[in-house]
Scaffold this active site. Structure first.
Site, PDB file in Angstrom:
ATOM      1  CD  GLU A 127     -37.213  25.092 -35.856  1.00 21.16           C
ATOM      2  OE1 GLU A 127     -37.591  24.912 -37.029  1.00 21.16           O
ATOM      3  OE2 GLU A 127     -36.516  24.275 -35.240  1.00 21.16           O
ATOM      4  CG  ASN A 168     -38.587  25.863 -28.743  1.00 20.93           C
ATOM      5  OD1 ASN A 168     -37.839  25.918 -27.765  1.00 20.93           O
ATOM      6  ND2 ASN A 168     -38.584  24.837 -29.590  1.00 20.93           N
ATOM      7  CG  HIS A 205     -30.851  21.093 -31.729  1.00 22.87           C
ATOM      8  ND1 HIS A 205     -31.114  19.867 -31.154  1.00 22.87           N
ATOM      9  CD2 HIS A 205     -32.064  21.661 -31.962  1.00 22.87           C
ATOM     10  CE1 HIS A 205     -32.420  19.693 -31.063  1.00 22.87           C
ATOM     11  NE2 HIS A 205     -33.020  20.777 -31.535  1.00 22.87           N
ATOM     12  CD  GLU A 234     -36.376  21.348 -29.996  1.00 22.79           C
ATOM     13  OE1 GLU A 234     -35.681  20.983 -30.971  1.00 22.79           O
ATOM     14  OE2 GLU A 234     -37.482  21.907 -30.131  1.00 22.79           O
ATOM     15  CG  ASP A 236     -29.222  17.442 -29.970  1.00 23.52           C
ATOM     16  OD1 ASP A 236     -28.859  18.592 -30.298  1.00 23.52           O
ATOM     17  OD2 ASP A 236     -30.047  16.796 -30.637  1.00 23.52           O
TER      18      ASP A 236
END
Ligand code: XIL
Length: 297
Positions: A127, A168, A205, A234, A236
């Site tokens: 990030e 990432n 996400h 990750e 979702d």
């Protein structure tokens, strides 16, 4: 029987989940996690505050609990994460300049030495880009100089040449987003100059503010064309619509260098955004999204 892991393995891919050390004593949790997934990412236990709570004193108790559970159950491990603006111990937050730069290098070396040769891929930097501009995010690391990211990757390569080294981030899934372009430009520059980077992790996400778009596949293809693996790290999705889970899975399968998919938790109750019910299981039950993913793999 067929599971997410065995289905993904038919095309040489993995299917992983985030694992929380505090839940390894819950048999309902470990039954599903042990059965369905063949890659594990510690959800919080390898972050900076967990692994180096005091400068120079490394702690791997919780991280090792997950690592050992994964290996004992035949799973590989993604390391998450070596350098991040969040989850910083207070000693690190108080450093600046060359002391902070050296603290970063020593942290990478300390954590990677403990797991040398045992980690499938490390999220070396997490990030580092700003949400709106496509430029770098302001952080203490950024204020040590623009080269902090490449220094982190060079340090990581020397510390464990066997691990794949990933950058990432989130909100880099849609090709039209400025942040996506910012990260793409950095990875292209790294490949051109020989900075060691092997993979880009797309957190994925997805929610109503940053929704899934079909051009995720374009993004994965374009990054892969730079000569890196791409990984969905990750995943979702708010409300867990089966069609969106199927589309994301199909996007990965369409890109030969998409190495695998990791969902950010096992059951909805395990999610960092549990109110969004964004995962593949509810309690012991497979959700429609689970069947959609399995059918697509
Ligand atoms: C989250 C965890 O899921 C939470 O338990 C924790 O409180 C905060 O961090 N991007 C990342 C992950 O890279 O490390 C974050 O995980 C979610 C966003």
């Amino acid at each position: 029987g067929t599971t997410l892991g065995t289905a993904a393995a038919r095309s040489g891919r993995y299917f992983g989940t985030a694992i929380s050390a505090s839940k390894l004593g819950d048999p309902a949790y470990t039954t599903i996690a042990g059965r369905e997934f063949d890659m594990v990412t510690p959800e919080n236990e390898m972050k900076l505050d967990a692994t180096e709570p005091r400068q120079g004193q490394f702690v791997f108790t919780a991280a090792d609990r997950i690592f050992d559970w994964a290996v004992q159950n035949g799973k590989r491990v993604r390391g998450h994460t070596l350098v991040w603006h969040a989850a910083q111990p207070s000693w690190l937050q108080s450093l600046t300049g060359s002391a902070l730069r050296q603290g970063m290098i020593d942290h990478i070396n300390g954590v990677m030495a403990h797991y040398k040769g045992k980690i499938y891929a490390w999220d070396v930097v997490n990030e580092a880009f700003s949400d709106s501009t496509g430029g770098r995010r302001d952080s203490n690391f950024q204020r040590t100089g623009d080269d902090w990211i490449e220094v982190a990757f060079r340090t990581a390569r020397a510390a464990d040449p066997a691990a794949r080294l990933c950058y990432n981030d989130y909100n880099i899934e849609n090709w039209s987003w400025a942040k996506t372009q910012g990260v793409y430009t950095m990875v292209k520059d790294f490949k051109q100059r020989g900075v060691p980077i092997d993979c880009v992790g797309f957190q994925a996400h997805f929610n109503s503010l940053t929704p899934y778009s079909a051009d995720f596949r374009t993004t994965l293809r374009n990054f892969a064309a730079l000569g890196v693996d791409v990984q969905i790290t990750e995943l979702d999705i708010q409300g867990a619509p089966a069609t969106t889970y199927a589309a994301v899975t199909a996007d990965c399968l369409a890109v030969p260098r998409c190495a695998g998919i990791t969902v950010w938790g096992v059951r909805d109750q395990d999610s960092w955004r549990s109110g969004d019910t964004p995962l593949l299981f509810s309690g012991n039950d497979r959700k429609p999204a689970y069947d959609a993913v399995l059918d697509t793999l």
